[in-house]
Design a protein around this motif. Structure first.
Motif, short mmCIF file in Angstrom:
data_model
loop_
_atom_site.label_atom_id
_atom_site.label_comp_id
_atom_site.label_asym_id
_atom_site.label_seq_id
_atom_site.Cartn_x
_atom_site.Cartn_y
_atom_site.Cartn_z
N PHE A 235 97.21 159.50 -21.36
CA PHE A 235 97.27 158.56 -20.24
C PHE A 235 95.97 158.70 -19.46
CE2 PHE A 235 98.23 156.23 -16.56
CZ PHE A 235 99.35 155.45 -16.81
N ALA B 290 97.70 154.94 -23.04
CA ALA B 290 97.96 154.03 -21.92
C ALA B 290 96.87 154.27 -20.88
CB ALA B 290 99.33 154.27 -21.32
N VAL C 49 105.61 157.87 -16.72
CA VAL C 49 105.19 157.92 -18.12
C VAL C 49 104.81 159.36 -18.44
CG1 VAL C 49 103.60 157.03 -19.85
CG2 VAL C 49 104.31 155.56 -17.94
N ALA D 227 102.96 162.15 -20.93
CA ALA D 227 101.78 162.14 -21.80
C ALA D 227 101.43 163.55 -22.23
CB ALA D 227 100.60 161.51 -21.08
N ILE E 112 96.45 164.05 -20.00
CA ILE E 112 96.11 163.13 -18.91
C ILE E 112 94.61 163.24 -18.66
CG2 ILE E 112 96.41 162.61 -16.45
CD1 ILE E 112 99.23 163.86 -16.68
#
Length: 457
Positions: free
Chosen positions: A8, A32, A131, A133, A136
């Protein structure tokens, strides 16, 4: 634990976008990315790109004057700021679309939202969605700021500006006071002066462009004076008060006058406020920067950071390199560190300043050196009757003969320093420069025809 995504990315600037694209398209990662403003970040939307387009616009009055000297019956009319601004915004929107399309093609899931860190593996969007992940990446860049107590004037709706504001002005001010001596302050001083604004620039330090070569700093300061910019160093604002539609500034050197606007270009701060980083265990530095190691990894193993938010080298190409190196290391199995040595830079003043490597002052502290330098009127300028002078300078190690630094002040210095940086990065010696046959007639040929040092130390 099964995560929603492998990566992310928080921040859709150049560095974050590069990391996301490489991780997804070449690393096979589920990625994302969240951006709370506009895709492209500072460089594309409110920095390098719109600024450089304004540099181009501001150069035309001088070009028209030169055209007359070269025999053309050329006349300059008034500058249509609203027309330019409209076209500028259209170009930025086009570029933003390119960034977004490239992410989508790579398979990156885009969230047009603010994201904050909840814990080492969880990000929360501003609509409350969480969300998870495996990794990050914080790529939130930096932001301009107004020092206290002047921020309060801006909150009251007075014409107290930061660099982001310039591109959205309804009209150009008749006069402006620019506070600061860094590259942003100096660039906007030249831009606005070229567009017809009466510019005064003050800086509390002894000379503009701290960190650059001293001789180059002095040369460029003279160039700013020659353009009609009222540059005053060693001074700062004492008071700043409303005066009708203007602002009345009193400075420490005793001057007092009214300005239609005041631009604070006094530095940028890392964008970490309210991101939840310290709560997640990430260490922040004194200025709020994310502390990372040489792999761009924070104290929390799953959280990384790149670009201006780390306060290493605040340049877009550096952020891109850091983002690419991160994606290669974590998702492509190719351990790679971003190289922060011998990074070239350009200041897009008029004329430009290009620099790579050590200044004379820094090199002298490191080892015995020779300095090769020249200053001259370029052919184009001399014929047009302009008084501006080019400066070129090489710093050479006496023992190894390696070129340790190169500094150029000239039209097109940014283009020249990019090429000089390749040779210097490869470890070129002064004799390597000397063996290179000059391209004549050019300004750049002076870099390979400097025969005798002007001083040794």
């Amino acid at each position: 634990m099964a995560f929603d995504v492998d990566l992310f990315v928080i921040g859709g600037g150049s560095g974050g976008v590069r990391a996301a694209r490489i991780a997804a398209s070449e690393g096979g990662a589920r990625v994302a990315l969240a951006e709370e403003s506009r895709m492209g970040g500072t460089c594309v939307i409110r920095g390098c790109v719109p600024k450089k387009l304004m540099v181009f616009a501001s150069a035309f009055p001088g070009a028209i004057e030169d055209a007359r000297a070269y025999g053309w019956d050329a006349q300059a009319g008034d500058f249509d700021w609203p027309a330019f601004r409209t076209r500028l915004h259209a170009e930025l929107s086009r570029l933003e679309g390119v960034y977004r399309t490239n992410l989508e093609r790579a398979g990156v899931r885009i969230h047009d939202a603010r994201a904050t860190v909840v814990d080492p593996h969880t990000v929360r969007l501003d609509d409350g969605t969480e969300v998870t992940a495996a990794h990050i990446l914080v790529a939130t860049g930096g932001r301009p700021f107004i020092p206290e107590p002047w921020a309060e004037l801006r909150a009251r709706g007075l014409p107290v500006l930061v660099s982001d504001d310039i591109f959205d002005l309804a009209a150009l001010p008749k006069s402006i006071l620019i506070v600061g001596g860094g590259y942003i302050a100096c660039e906007f001083a030249c831009i606005l002066a070229g567009l017809g604004v009466e510019v005064t620039q003050i800086y509390r330090g002894a000379q503009i462009l701290r960190g650059f070569d001293e001789e180059a700093r002095g040369h460029l300061a003279e160039a700013l004076h020659d353009q009609g910019i009222a540059l005053h160093v060693g001074t700062d604002i004492v008071t700043l008060d409303p005066a009708g539609d203007a602002l009345r500034a009193k400075t420490t050197d005793g001057r007092e006058r009214d300005f239609a606007a005041v631009l604070f270009a006094t530095g940028r701060l890392p964008n970490t406020e309210g991101l939840g980083l310290t709560e997640a265990g990430v260490q922040l530095g004194r200025r709020g920067e994310v502390v990372v190691d040489e792999w761009s990894q924070t104290a929390v193993p799953s959280i990384y950071a790149i670009g201006d938010v780390t306060d290493r080298i605040a340049l877009t190409p550096v952020a891109i390199r850091e983002g690419h190196a991160f994606a290669d290391t974590v998702f492509r199995g190719e351990a790679r560190k971003a190289d922060h040595e011998l990074v070239a830079s350009a200041v897009f003043t008029r004329p430009e300043l290009g620099s790579v490597g050590l200044s004379e002052e820094a090199a002298r502290e490191q080892e015995p050196i020779e300095v090769y330098a020249t200053s001259f009127r370029a052919m184009h300028s001399a014929f047009a009757g302009r008084s501006d002078r080019v400066m070129m300078k090489l710093i050479v190690a006496q023992e190894s003969r390696r070129v340790l630094g190169c500094h150029i002040i000239a039209d097109g210095a940014g283009e020249m320093i990019q090429l000089a940086a390749i040779a210097i990065k490869m470890g070129a010696t002064k004799e390597d420069f000397d063996r290179t046959v000059a391209v004549h007639p050019t300004m750049a040929e002076e870099l390979v025809t400097l025969r005798a040092p002007v001083r040794r130390s």
